[in-house]
Design a protein around this motif. Structure first.
Motif, PDB file in Angstrom:
ATOM      1  N   ASN A 870     -19.474  -3.898   7.359  1.00 14.69           N
ATOM      2  CA  ASN A 870     -18.899  -5.068   8.034  1.00 14.69           C
ATOM      3  C   ASN A 870     -18.321  -4.651   9.377  1.00 14.69           C
ATOM      4  OD1 ASN A 870     -16.481  -4.781   5.512  1.00 14.69           O
ATOM      5  ND2 ASN A 870     -15.954  -4.324   7.625  1.00 14.69           N
ATOM      6  N   TRP A 871     -18.151  -5.647  10.234  1.00 14.76           N
ATOM      7  CA  TRP A 871     -17.746  -5.401  11.611  1.00 14.76           C
ATOM      8  C   TRP A 871     -16.732  -6.459  12.029  1.00 14.76           C
ATOM      9  CZ3 TRP A 871     -22.519  -5.796   9.529  1.00 14.76           C
ATOM     10  CH2 TRP A 871     -23.288  -4.634   9.482  1.00 14.76           C
ATOM     11  N   GLY A 872     -15.824  -6.044  12.929  1.00 13.73           N
ATOM     12  CA  GLY A 872     -14.896  -6.994  13.527  1.00 13.73           C
ATOM     13  C   GLY A 872     -13.603  -7.188  12.772  1.00 13.73           C
ATOM     14  N   ASN A 873     -13.341  -6.383  11.761  1.00 11.43           N
ATOM     15  CA  ASN A 873     -12.076  -6.511  11.038  1.00 11.43           C
ATOM     16  C   ASN A 873     -11.140  -5.366  11.383  1.00 11.43           C
ATOM     17  OD1 ASN A 873     -13.921  -4.764   9.580  1.00 11.43           O
ATOM     18  ND2 ASN A 873     -12.427  -4.735   7.939  1.00 11.43           N
ATOM     19  N   LYS A 874      -9.880  -5.522  11.036  1.00  7.85           N
ATOM     20  CA  LYS A 874      -8.854  -4.529  11.345  1.00  7.85           C
ATOM     21  C   LYS A 874      -8.173  -4.067  10.060  1.00  7.85           C
ATOM     22  CE  LYS A 874      -9.393  -5.063  15.819  1.00  7.85           C
ATOM     23  NZ  LYS A 874      -9.958  -3.987  16.683  1.00  7.85           N
ATOM     24  N   ILE A 875      -7.588  -2.866  10.128  1.00  6.38           N
ATOM     25  CA  ILE A 875      -6.841  -2.303   9.004  1.00  6.38           C
ATOM     26  C   ILE A 875      -5.482  -1.849   9.512  1.00  6.38           C
ATOM     27  CG2 ILE A 875      -6.739  -0.387   7.351  1.00  6.38           C
ATOM     28  CD1 ILE A 875      -9.740  -0.541   7.151  1.00  6.38           C
ATOM     29  N   TYR A 876      -4.459  -2.111   8.710  1.00  2.00           N
ATOM     30  CA  TYR A 876      -3.117  -1.630   9.038  1.00  2.00           C
ATOM     31  C   TYR A 876      -2.871  -0.359   8.241  1.00  2.00           C
ATOM     32  CZ  TYR A 876       1.746  -1.794  10.466  1.00  2.00           C
ATOM     33  OH  TYR A 876       2.967  -1.505  11.034  1.00  2.00           O
ATOM     34  N   ASN A 877      -2.704   0.759   8.950  1.00  2.00           N
ATOM     35  CA  ASN A 877      -2.540   2.063   8.304  1.00  2.00           C
ATOM     36  C   ASN A 877      -1.122   2.179   7.753  1.00  2.00           C
ATOM     37  OD1 ASN A 877      -2.451   4.787   7.547  1.00  2.00           O
ATOM     38  ND2 ASN A 877      -3.785   5.412   9.232  1.00  2.00           N
ATOM     39  N   GLY A 878      -0.927   1.603   6.571  1.00  2.39           N
ATOM     40  CA  GLY A 878       0.396   1.600   5.968  1.00  2.39           C
ATOM     41  C   GLY A 878       0.844   2.960   5.490  1.00  2.39           C
ATOM     42  N   ARG A 879      -0.091   3.848   5.183  1.00  3.01           N
ATOM     43  CA  ARG A 879       0.293   5.197   4.771  1.00  3.01           C
ATOM     44  C   ARG A 879       1.056   5.885   5.905  1.00  3.01           C
ATOM     45  NH1 ARG A 879      -2.930   7.060   0.338  1.00  3.01           N
ATOM     46  NH2 ARG A 879      -4.646   5.625  -0.134  1.00  3.01           N
ATOM     47  N   LYS A 880       0.493   5.768   7.095  1.00  4.92           N
ATOM     48  CA  LYS A 880       1.130   6.405   8.247  1.00  4.92           C
ATOM     49  C   LYS A 880       2.418   5.689   8.631  1.00  4.92           C
ATOM     50  CE  LYS A 880      -1.003   6.224  12.268  1.00  4.92           C
ATOM     51  NZ  LYS A 880      -1.968   6.502  13.352  1.00  4.92           N
ATOM     52  N   ALA A 881       2.470   4.377   8.359  1.00  2.95           N
ATOM     53  CA  ALA A 881       3.639   3.593   8.773  1.00  2.95           C
ATOM     54  C   ALA A 881       4.826   3.783   7.845  1.00  2.95           C
ATOM     55  CB  ALA A 881       3.264   2.113   8.838  1.00  2.95           C
ATOM     56  N   PHE A 882       4.568   4.042   6.559  1.00  4.79           N
ATOM     57  CA  PHE A 882       5.671   4.130   5.608  1.00  4.79           C
ATOM     58  C   PHE A 882       6.271   5.533   5.648  1.00  4.79           C
ATOM     59  CE2 PHE A 882       7.484   4.988   1.404  1.00  4.79           C
ATOM     60  CZ  PHE A 882       8.366   3.934   1.322  1.00  4.79           C
ATOM     61  N   ARG A 883       7.479   5.637   6.125  1.00  4.97           N
ATOM     62  CA  ARG A 883       8.179   6.927   6.192  1.00  4.97           C
ATOM     63  C   ARG A 883       9.497   6.810   5.458  1.00  4.97           C
ATOM     64  NH1 ARG A 883       4.099   9.453   7.132  1.00  4.97           N
ATOM     65  NH2 ARG A 883       5.375  11.300   7.525  1.00  4.97           N
ATOM     66  N   ALA A 884       9.645   7.598   4.385  1.00  5.19           N
ATOM     67  CA  ALA A 884      10.913   7.571   3.647  1.00  5.19           C
ATOM     68  C   ALA A 884      12.002   8.308   4.420  1.00  5.19           C
ATOM     69  CB  ALA A 884      10.736   8.196   2.268  1.00  5.19           C
ATOM     70  N   ASN A 885      11.634   9.406   5.088  1.00  7.58           N
ATOM     71  CA  ASN A 885      12.584  10.151   5.916  1.00  7.58           C
ATOM     72  C   ASN A 885      11.797  11.068   6.838  1.00  7.58           C
ATOM     73  OD1 ASN A 885      12.208  12.830   4.546  1.00  7.58           O
ATOM     74  ND2 ASN A 885      12.960  11.641   2.803  1.00  7.58           N
ATOM     75  N   GLY A 886      12.502  11.781   7.670  1.00 12.08           N
ATOM     76  CA  GLY A 886      11.848  12.629   8.656  1.00 12.08           C
ATOM     77  C   GLY A 886      11.181  13.859   8.087  1.00 12.08           C
ATOM     78  N   ASN A 887      11.336  14.136   6.773  1.00 11.57           N
ATOM     79  CA  ASN A 887      10.721  15.312   6.175  1.00 11.57           C
ATOM     80  C   ASN A 887       9.362  15.015   5.554  1.00 11.57           C
ATOM     81  OD1 ASN A 887      12.885  16.912   6.864  1.00 11.57           O
ATOM     82  ND2 ASN A 887      13.944  16.636   4.913  1.00 11.57           N
ATOM     83  N   ASP A 888       8.920  13.752   5.558  1.00  6.41           N
ATOM     84  CA  ASP A 888       7.595  13.418   5.019  1.00  6.41           C
ATOM     85  C   ASP A 888       6.511  14.131   5.815  1.00  6.41           C
ATOM     86  OD1 ASP A 888       8.784  11.825   3.190  1.00  6.41           O
ATOM     87  OD2 ASP A 888       8.077   9.925   4.014  1.00  6.41           O
ATOM     88  N   ASN A 889       5.430  14.492   5.103  1.00  2.00           N
ATOM     89  CA  ASN A 889       4.319  15.143   5.783  1.00  2.00           C
ATOM     90  C   ASN A 889       3.585  14.144   6.680  1.00  2.00           C
ATOM     91  OD1 ASN A 889       2.665  17.223   6.519  1.00  2.00           O
ATOM     92  ND2 ASN A 889       1.466  17.260   4.641  1.00  2.00           N
ATOM     93  N   VAL A 890       2.802  14.642   7.599  1.00  2.00           N
ATOM     94  CA  VAL A 890       2.038  13.821   8.539  1.00  2.00           C
ATOM     95  C   VAL A 890       0.609  14.341   8.581  1.00  2.00           C
ATOM     96  CG1 VAL A 890       3.979  13.126   9.989  1.00  2.00           C
ATOM     97  CG2 VAL A 890       2.807  15.289  10.435  1.00  2.00           C
ATOM     98  N   GLU A 891      -0.286  13.576   9.179  1.00  2.00           N
ATOM     99  CA  GLU A 891      -1.683  13.982   9.272  1.00  2.00           C
ATOM    100  C   GLU A 891      -1.865  15.039  10.358  1.00  2.00           C
ATOM    101  OE1 GLU A 891      -4.211  10.568   9.601  1.00  2.00           O
ATOM    102  OE2 GLU A 891      -3.046   9.445   8.125  1.00  2.00           O
TER     103      GLU A 891
END
Length: 1004
Positions: A870-891
């Protein structure tokens, strides 16, 4: 004298019958393909005018006893029927030609069948043979990319039912899933259906679904299972086995990258080397909790019959261990389809399906989601065999420990089937009564084990990670649905007229019961997992509820054709439901068609084989709401003070609309079906306009009325889907190479066209970012509503010149995010960045979706490839957006690309911390193209097999989701969620899998 006369008559009858028998001749022969002269096994050979018949064997040979002056009819799927006069011959060699009239295909349209050439509605069809090419659990998974206008959203999680969206999303609070009809049984769940049992699937996409009234607004998927045929028993064994693996792994920051990021995000906390920074290794948490899972299926079926009774039996086992280490699923199913011709005009039949499944699901929310956030500087299991204590560094639990100590078990038993009686007093009239049932019994046990870190017998982790007491949750639920259908059908042809009239009524009864309870301090021994074993005084809870509702419906339909080229259809259904105060709704539909290719000016065309213009209009309903949503109830035993004493009383706390009514969908469709060059090139084009009115939505009410939520549900919204579908297929052969190439694409535009006093619906909440989606006028359902990121602050001068931030603690800083000042309380920019500046930024609903398929066969080899995208749709990267604190890992790619003084990025900020606002920074493209299925098969030569009396042996290798071309940075752009308002928010999705299997098909 009377006795003598009786004997004479008896001898005369005996002579006549002996003479008749003597006229029967044993006829043998062979049936082959007219093009390549290859034998055709399984061809039906019947004596014209009777039900006597047989089938050809693996070498195309047959033997039948028939009168010397009789006529034999040869029929085979995909080939034109052929009548051959015997003419005193004892040997007949027959060749069949491929049928070029695909329009003669019979489709199921609800309470009956119809030739495809006579259908005035938009109906998509896929054969069971196409479904079985894909080794998947449910038939809906195999539909992906096969039918125009049907979007299938799958999940890698075992025992999950894919979501179907037929011509867009048409409801929010009332449910958007289609109705499934399995051999006449109406249901919402087809996870019990074995793919090998399916003969065909027909999808009613337009107003033709109105024959199902209040259940047809989101489309109807009709599944027809296999039946036996008159002939010798046919035994089939189908098996496949393989494994599933992660198709796309997220690369998280390793030890060095993570520590580098930490020193930037928390400079004061990690300025010195300290435990666990001294741990020398890197933990890949995805490797720690994921596995390669076994997938296996075995199916055995028996089919056959005679002129009185036909039968089909099958037994199936299916295993899917999933990707997460504690995940597993097993299903066992049995099917029996029997038809008995009691007399020439009375038929009795049953279809019965039994299934039992055992599942160990995984808690995705709060357990598996921690895998993304867990620090790589903590071992999953340390050198002493203890679980690494991630709670000391990051304030979240060890994901592997949480999975091991959370033991969920679900057992499901299901019975589905029907019994019918069909009576034909005359050839043109059929009375049918059928009793259908669908019942299930579920038992769920969730056990959370005790563990702590003080050295006692439950020690499994160090530091502060613990669970002081065990918890057992048990839920038993059951459902019984019965449907009694009664129909009468009159069909008559005279001159050039053909008419079919259907009338009837149905009764539906549904009852559900649920009991659940929980206890603490239950022992770890699974044999003791009962509520009366735990502590009844602490943390105990119980619930017992259910529902009962009924439907009563009257239906009628007329199908008419003149000269095979002018078509008309109309249907009407009156539905009564106990879910509404106003019990009845009325749902009409009309359709018309013109088979242009049957006109004299095109009838003999060598280019145009089929050309049909059709259109339909109708109204459909949706009553998929809670049973008591319109009934105002009082809450009992509420405490209150009166005369300085505590009393218990009752009060109405929920304000409800007593006049709730159906969500009503009006749909218009116009389509063109075409076939060129002897139907080598076929396809269709459709335009549709589907509008939902009286849709359920929330309306805010004053708090003085007493509703604690401040809202009530009423019919105050309208949604619209408009679109175009296009399907095309080319089939031909070059010498011994047969090939086909086909595809379909759908354009759909979804929008809210009126809330009519209702409030915008919000959803998809992520931590303190708040709601991510907003369903409002002029926008697609569940559109993203966030701040617009414009860049990254590069210096103090930009910060000083920027608007003031009022974003829940997020402050301006060098390396921080910049946002557009779009609006304020008065609708104009006000120099402040806050929630007034949120803007609509796309949605998860694609503008285009579809697939294309390639099929090749050469002698004994066959190859098929199916693509979907499919084409033309969007995704909200909630994994990257949800941060419990500054010690969470990142990509890892974020660490490499983020803003630093030496890398002045204008895209990625310096830190992704807990209080980062919801913005377009987290929105990514959801477009993708996936190789959904690739299968290579080899069929052993018939000459070799006939020596061992086997009709067919085929071996094959297949792969699901071999590769995906995508732009989204997460696991997969295909997101599965039951919450329509959270569609497209990637937070706790099960990882997408790649499957490799090897299989075998054997027929005796």
């Amino acid at each position: 004298m009377k006795r003598i006369f009786t004997r004479i008559v008896f001898l005369a009858l005996l002579f006549v019958s002996s003479w008749a028998v003597a006229q029967n001749t044993t006829i043998t022969g062979r049936v082959t393909d007219a093009a390549d002269k290859q034998p055709l096994p399984g061809v039906s050979v019947t004596l014209n005018g009777t039900t006597t018949g047989t089938q050809t064997d693996a070498d195309g040979k047959f033997t039948i006893s028939a009168p010397a002056n009789g006529t034999l009819t040869f029929s085979y799927i995909g080939y034109a029927n052929q009548d051959v006069a015997i003419n005193n011959r004892t040997t007949l060699d027959v060749t069949l030609t491929t049928s070029t009239k695909a329009i003669e295909q019979v489709v199921v349209i609800g309470y009956g069948t119809q030739r495809r050439r006579d259908v005035t509605g938009a109906v998509g069809t896929i054969s069971g043979a196409e479904l079985t090419k894909q080794p998947v659990q449910t038939p809906t998974q195999a539909l992906q990319g096969k039918v125009a206008g049907v979007q299938v959203i799958g999940s890698g999680q075992p025992n999950s039912q894919p979501q179907l969206r037929i011509r867009g999303t048409g409801s929010v609070l009332g449910g958007a899933n289609p109705l499934y009809v399995v051999d006449g049984v109406l249901t919402d769940d087809i996870r019990n259906i074995n793919n090998n049992d399916i003969l065909s699937i027909d999808v009613l996409k337009d107003a033709s679904a109105a024959i199902y009234g209040v259940r047809g607004a989101n489309g109807v998927v009709i599944i027809t299972t296999r039946k036996g045929k008159n002939g010798p028993p046919v035994i089939r064994y189908d098996a496949n086995a393989g494994f599933r693996e992660l198709s796309n792994k997220l690369q998280m920051a390793n030890r060095e990258q993570y520590i580098s990021y930490l020193r930037d995000a928390n400079p004061g906390d990690v300025a010195r080397d300290q435990s666990p920074l001294t741990y020398p290794g890197t933990t890949d948490w995805y490797d720690a909790v994921l596995k390669k899972g076994l997938q296996m299926s075995h199916n055995l079926s028996l089919a056959g019959g005679n002129e009185k009774t036909t039968y089909f039996f099958s037994a199936n086992t299916f295993t899917d261990d999933g990707l997460i280490k504690t995940n597993s699923f097993d299903r066992y199913s049995f099917r029996s389809n029997i038809d008995v011709k009691i007399t020439d005009n009375l038929t009795f039949g049953t279809q019965l399906s039994l299934s039992r499944s055992n599942e160990r699901p995984v808690p995705l929310d709060g357990v598996y989601s921690n895998v993304y956030r867990a620090a790589p500087i903590i071992p999953a299991i340390d050198a002493n065999g203890r679980y690494g204590n991630t709670s000391l560094w990051g304030n979240l639990g060890n994901p592997l420990l949480s999975l091991d100590k959370t033991i969920n078990q679900t057992v499901n038993n299901r019975v589905q089937g029907n019994v019918y009686l069909e009576y034909k007093p005359i050839k043109s009239l059929t009375f049918r009564t059928a009793f259908n049932t669908d019942a299930y019994w579920n038992k769920q046990r969730n056990y959370n084990a005790q563990f702590n870190a003080d050295g006692n017998t439950f020690t499994t982790a160090g530091g502060s990670q613990f669970n002081n007491f065990s918890t057992l949750f048990i839920q038993n639920d059951q459902s019984f649905r019965s449907i009694w259908d009664n129909t009468v059908t009159w069909q008559q042809s005279f001159n050039k007229h053909n008419i079919t009239v259907l009338g009837g009524y149905t009764q539906e009864y549904i009852k559900t019961d649920l009991f659940s309870g929980s206890r603490r301090n239950v022992p770890q021994d699974p044999d003791l997992w009962y509520l009366d074993v735990g502590n009844p005084e602490v943390g105990a809870s119980y619930a017992n509820n259910g529902a009962l509702f009924r439907r009563l419906s009257y239906l009628g339909r007329v199908n008419y054709s003149y000269a095979g080229k002018y078509l008309f259809s109309a249907s009407f259904r009156a539905d009564g439901s106990s879910r509404f105060k106003e019990k009845y709704g009325y749902f009409p539909t009309v359709g018309a068609g013109w088979v242009i290719s049957e006109e004299d000016f095109l009838k003999n065309s060598k280019v145009i084989s089929n050309l049909k213009l059709r259109g339909s209009w109708g109204q459909l309903g949706n009553d998929n709401i809670d049973q008591g949503l319109f009934i105002t109830t009082a809450t009992l035993n509420l405490p209150y003070f009166f005369n300085n004493s505590l009393n218990l009383g009752s009060a109405i706390q929920d304000i409800k609309d007593p006049n709730l009514k159906w969500e009503r969908t009006t749909q218009f469709d116009i389509g063109l079906e075409y076939g060129f060059l002897n139907n080598k090139l076929t396809g269709e084009i459709d335009y549709y306009n589907k509008k939902v009115r009286d849709a359920l939505t929330n309306v805010t009410i004053p708090g003085i009325l007493g509703d604690p939520d401040g809202i009530y549900v009423t019919n105050a919204a309208s949604y619209q889907n408009t679109g175009v579908e296009f399907a095309i297929k080319w089939s031909d052969k070059i010498g011994k190479l047969n090939y086909s190439v086909g595809g379909n694409i759908n354009y759909n535009k979804n929008k809210v066209v009126g809330l009519n006093g209702g409030q915008a619906l919000v959803g998809g909440g992520i931590g303190n970012q708040g709601s991510i989606t907003r369903t409002d006028n002029g926008q697609p359902i569940a559109s993203y509503y966030v701040l617009q990121q414009t860049g990254i602050f590069q210096n103090q001068q930009q910060i000083d010149a920027a608007p003031t931030y009022n974003l829940n603690g997020y402050a301006k800083s060098v390396g921080g995010m910049m946002f557009a000042d779009v609006s304020g309380p008065n609708g104009t920019p006000d120099g402040v960045i806050d929630n007034y500046d949120r803007v609509f930024s796309g949605s998860y609903q694609p503008k285009y979706y579809g697939g294309f398929n390639i099929g090749l066969s050469y002698e004994s080899w066959d190859l098929s490839a199916d693509f979907y995208g499919n084409w033309g749709n969007k995704i909200y990267n909630g994994r990257k957006a949800f941060r419990a604190n500054g010690n969470d890992n990142v990509e890892a790619n974020y660490v490499n690309n983020r803003w630093t003084p030496s890398n002045p990025s204008n895209v990625d900020p310096r830190v992704i911390a807990q209080n980062l606002p919801a913005s377009t920074y987290f929105i990514e493209s959801g477009s993708f193209l996936r190789l959904n299925n690739l299968t290579l098969g080899y069929t052993l030569p018939a000459d070799l097999l006939k020596r061992i009396k086997i009709n067919k042996i085929r071996v094959f290798a297949a792969s699901q989701n071999l590769f995906t071309a995508k732009r989204y940075n997460g696991f997969t752009p295909e997101l599965f969620t039951s919450d329509i308002l959270a569609s497209g928010v990637d937070l706790n999705g099960y990882p997408t899998t790649r499957t490799f299997t090897f299989g075998l098909n054997v027929e005796f």
